[in-house]
Design an enzyme around this catalytic site. Structure first.
Site, short mmCIF file in Angstrom:
data_model
loop_
_atom_site.label_atom_id
_atom_site.label_comp_id
_atom_site.label_asym_id
_atom_site.label_seq_id
_atom_site.Cartn_x
_atom_site.Cartn_y
_atom_site.Cartn_z
CB THR A 13 45.31 52.42 37.91
OG1 THR A 13 44.90 53.78 37.77
CG2 THR A 13 46.67 52.35 38.57
CB ALA A 33 51.06 29.62 34.29
CB ALA A 43 34.49 44.99 29.26
CE LYS A 106 40.46 48.48 47.04
NZ LYS A 106 41.73 49.15 46.99
CB VAL A 133 44.46 42.66 51.23
CG1 VAL A 133 45.02 43.15 52.56
CG2 VAL A 133 42.99 42.28 51.39
CE LYS A 206 43.27 48.13 50.35
NZ LYS A 206 44.04 49.36 50.21
N GLY A 303 49.12 51.26 43.12
CA GLY A 303 49.84 51.59 41.89
C GLY A 303 49.68 50.47 40.87
P1 NDP Z 1 40.35 52.82 37.37
O1 NDP Z 1 39.30 53.83 37.61
O2 NDP Z 1 41.72 53.31 36.99
O3 NDP Z 1 39.88 51.82 36.22
C1 NDP Z 1 38.58 51.30 36.15
C2 NDP Z 1 38.38 50.65 34.80
O4 NDP Z 1 37.09 50.07 34.76
C3 NDP Z 1 38.45 51.64 33.61
O5 NDP Z 1 39.12 51.03 32.53
C4 NDP Z 1 36.98 51.86 33.27
O6 NDP Z 1 36.75 52.15 31.89
C5 NDP Z 1 36.41 50.52 33.58
N1 NDP Z 1 34.98 50.57 33.89
C6 NDP Z 1 34.35 51.28 34.87
N2 NDP Z 1 33.03 51.04 34.84
C7 NDP Z 1 32.82 50.17 33.83
C8 NDP Z 1 31.67 49.56 33.28
N3 NDP Z 1 30.46 49.77 33.80
N4 NDP Z 1 31.82 48.72 32.25
C9 NDP Z 1 33.04 48.48 31.71
N5 NDP Z 1 34.19 49.03 32.19
C10 NDP Z 1 34.06 49.87 33.23
O7 NDP Z 1 40.42 51.90 38.66
P2 NDP Z 1 41.67 51.12 39.26
O8 NDP Z 1 42.34 50.37 38.18
O9 NDP Z 1 42.47 52.05 40.09
O10 NDP Z 1 40.96 50.12 40.27
C11 NDP Z 1 40.32 48.95 39.84
C12 NDP Z 1 40.04 48.07 41.04
O11 NDP Z 1 41.28 47.73 41.66
C13 NDP Z 1 39.22 48.72 42.15
O12 NDP Z 1 38.42 47.75 42.77
C14 NDP Z 1 40.27 49.23 43.13
O13 NDP Z 1 39.78 49.35 44.45
C15 NDP Z 1 41.26 48.10 43.05
N6 NDP Z 1 42.62 48.42 43.43
C16 NDP Z 1 43.24 49.53 42.93
C17 NDP Z 1 44.55 49.79 43.24
C18 NDP Z 1 45.27 50.98 42.69
O14 NDP Z 1 46.43 51.21 43.07
N7 NDP Z 1 44.65 51.77 41.82
C19 NDP Z 1 45.31 48.90 44.12
C20 NDP Z 1 44.56 47.74 44.60
C21 NDP Z 1 43.28 47.54 44.24
P3 NDP Z 1 37.30 53.50 31.21
O15 NDP Z 1 38.80 53.32 31.17
O16 NDP Z 1 36.72 53.50 29.88
O17 NDP Z 1 36.88 54.60 32.09
N1 HSE Z 2 43.21 53.27 47.23
C1 HSE Z 2 43.94 52.14 47.70
C2 HSE Z 2 45.11 52.61 48.55
C3 HSE Z 2 44.45 51.33 46.54
O1 HSE Z 2 45.44 53.81 48.48
O2 HSE Z 2 45.67 51.82 49.29
C4 HSE Z 2 45.08 50.02 46.97
O3 HSE Z 2 44.14 49.14 47.48
#
Ligand code: NDP
Ligand code: HSE
Length: 438
Positions: A13, A33, A43, A106, A133, A206, A303
């Site tokens: 995401t 920038a 990756a 976080k 956060v 957070k 999101g």
């Molecule tokens: P997702 O699950 O959507 O994406 C995780 C990504 O990491 C995927 O592309 C996955 O690969 C990859 N991945 C997982 N494990 C490995 C590994 N061992 N080696 C290489 N790649 C790996 O997570 P989000 O994008 O939702 O969240 C990412 C971070 O951002 C988290 O820390 C979350 O807490 C934080 N966050 C998320 C928000 C949100 O709205 N979703 C908002 C704020 C923070 P593959 O695609 O192949 O499965």
């Molecule tokens: N899972 C978290 C939330 C993503 O719903 O707020 C944003 O950090």
């Protein structure tokens, strides 16, 4: 000037959103920038799927994150995998290799930030975590830089988009908890393990981070008091409305002479406060500084693109400061590393706040007098009280009380005594209340 090279760990995401925003706004971002920010490597676990979505000339997609963190041509590693392992090992490897790190993780910062910042400091690299956060709200920058004149007194926020989305939809549309949670997951808001959201753990990560940068203390996640929304009853949401309140999952941190409060729990807030009207996936953080007074920050809390907005802002900051003397950069925790205070987290029993208490009482004379006597004995004064008529054929009714400020220790004792009364059925529901009036 030659582009700065970025390696992404994760293209889910947030990773996908980051790539999209960087590509779409490349020209403006470069003008800000001072040089192009170019993603050269990413990756993931499933390379084929990522290729289908994001392939472009010059982007290497691999399933080996070591190729990113050890690549000598990469200047900044962006960790968007989530969780502790392998994220922590990868971040530490990137730092050891002299790379700057940007992360939205976080959990990692709240639990291992002290170690990560120490390693980064020793190596002279930056670790930026705006996206960790409140999604797209630039709250880290606001607290760390915008409010640096202030002695910050307290901070309270709706900082989990998933929970706020669930509470809003349950209240407005009468939908079931599980149904709304599924929708939040489908929209990409929830954590990989959604119990982190609904049990308040994500919000605790957070508030831990914000507490550290607001008060200049180390991360103290393990000492946070955490309650989520999974046990919240829709009856209480309704009663709260009738009394002129909204229930929100709040992260709260306050500074006292003797320590800090660090807590997450469902909270009644007066419905007339701006923050009580923050709905859906939106987040809001109230920060009270001694000079500025109360300030409120609002925006999407989760999101793809809102979170990418914060990730890219960090990339721009790091790019601008890349060549600066490390001593002239903004400290990770807002205060100089050797100037952190050792204020500890106060036990929950020391917290003073107001309370909503709901109990099921026998409908007979003297019952309310017994309850109010217990409260009076413990110096807890009542602000408002409602007693429902028993349902047809029932001899028990709901009694709801709002207290004035009281110490949690006294309220615990009162609840224990009230529950022991023969005239009270079952448990007393307790929800803390905050006036948040600055
Ligand atoms: P997702 O699950 O959507 O994406 C995780 C990504 O990491 C995927 O592309 C996955 O690969 C990859 N991945 C997982 N494990 C490995 C590994 N061992 N080696 C290489 N790649 C790996 O997570 P989000 O994008 O939702 O969240 C990412 C971070 O951002 C988290 O820390 C979350 O807490 C934080 N966050 C998320 C928000 C949100 O709205 N979703 C908002 C704020 C923070 P593959 O695609 O192949 O499965
Ligand atoms: N899972 C978290 C939330 C993503 O719903 O707020 C944003 O950090």
């Amino acid at each position: 000037m030659k582009p700065i090279n970025v390696g992404l760990l994760g293209l889910g995401t947030v990773g996908g959103g980051t790539l999209t925003v960087l590509r779409r706004n490349q020209e403006e971002i470069t003008r800000r920038a001072g040089r192009q920010i170019r993603v050269t490597h990413a990756a993931v676990r499933n390379v084929e799927r990522a290729h289908g979505r994001y392939a472009a000339e010059g982007l290497v997609i691999t399933d080996d994150p070591a190729l990113v963190v050890n690549n000598p041509d990469i200047d900044i590693v962006v960790e968007l995998i989530g969780g502790i392992s392998p994220a922590k090992e990868l971040v530490l490897a990137a730092i050891a290799n002299g790379k700057h790190v940007v992360t939205a993780n976080k959990a990692l910062i709240a639990k291992h930030g002290n170690e990560i910042f120490a390693r980064a400091q020793a190596k002279g690299v930056m670790v930026a975590f705006e996206a960790a956060v409140a999604g797209g709200i630039p709250i880290i920058k606001a607290i760390r830089e915008g409010l640096s004149a202030n002695r910050i007194e307290w901070l309270a926020g709706i900082i989990n988009g998933t929970c706020n989305f669930i509470l809003s939809r349950m209240r407005d549309e009468g939908r079931a908890f599980d149904d709304v949670l599924k929708e939040a997951q489908a929209k990409g808001y929830a954590e990989a393990d959604p119990t982190f959201d609904i049990e308040g753990i994500d919000a605790a990560h957070k508030i831990t981070i914000m507490s550290a940068i607001a008060f200049g203390v180390p991360m103290q996640f393990d000492a946070a008091h955490i309650e989520g929304i999974s046990k919240l009853d829709s009856t209480d949401i309704r009663y709260a409305e009738q009394l002129g309140y909204r229930i929100k999952l709040l992260g709260i941190t306050k500074r006292h002479e003797t320590g800090i409060e660090l807590r997450v729990h469902p909270t009644l807030i007066p419905a007339k406060r701006l923050i009580a009207n923050v709905e859906g996936v939106m987040n809001a953080v109230l920060v009270k500084g001694d000079a500025v007074g109360a300030t409120l920050y609002y925006g999407a809390g989760a999101g793809a693109e809102p979170t990418a907005s914060s990730v890219v802002a960090d990339l721009v900051d790091v790019t601008r400061l890349h060549t600066a003397d490390p001593n002239h950069r903004v400290p990770h925790l807002a205060f100089q590393p050797d100037q952190l205070a050792d204020l500890e987290v106060l036990p929950m029993e020391e917290v003073v706040t107001a309370y909503y208490l709901r109990m099921r009482a026998l409908d007979k004379p003297g019952v309310l007098a017994e309850v109010t006597r217990i409260l009076a004995d413990l110096d807890i004064s009542i602000d408002a009280l409602i007693q429902r008529e028993p349902e047809e054929g029932e001899n028990k009714a709901d009694v709801v009380m709002l207290t004035h400020l009281a110490r949690e220790r006294a309220v615990n004792a009162a609840i224990e005594r009230i529950e022991a009364l023969g005239s009270i059925e079952g448990k007393v529901t307790r929800i803390r209340m905050e006036a948040l009036n600055g």
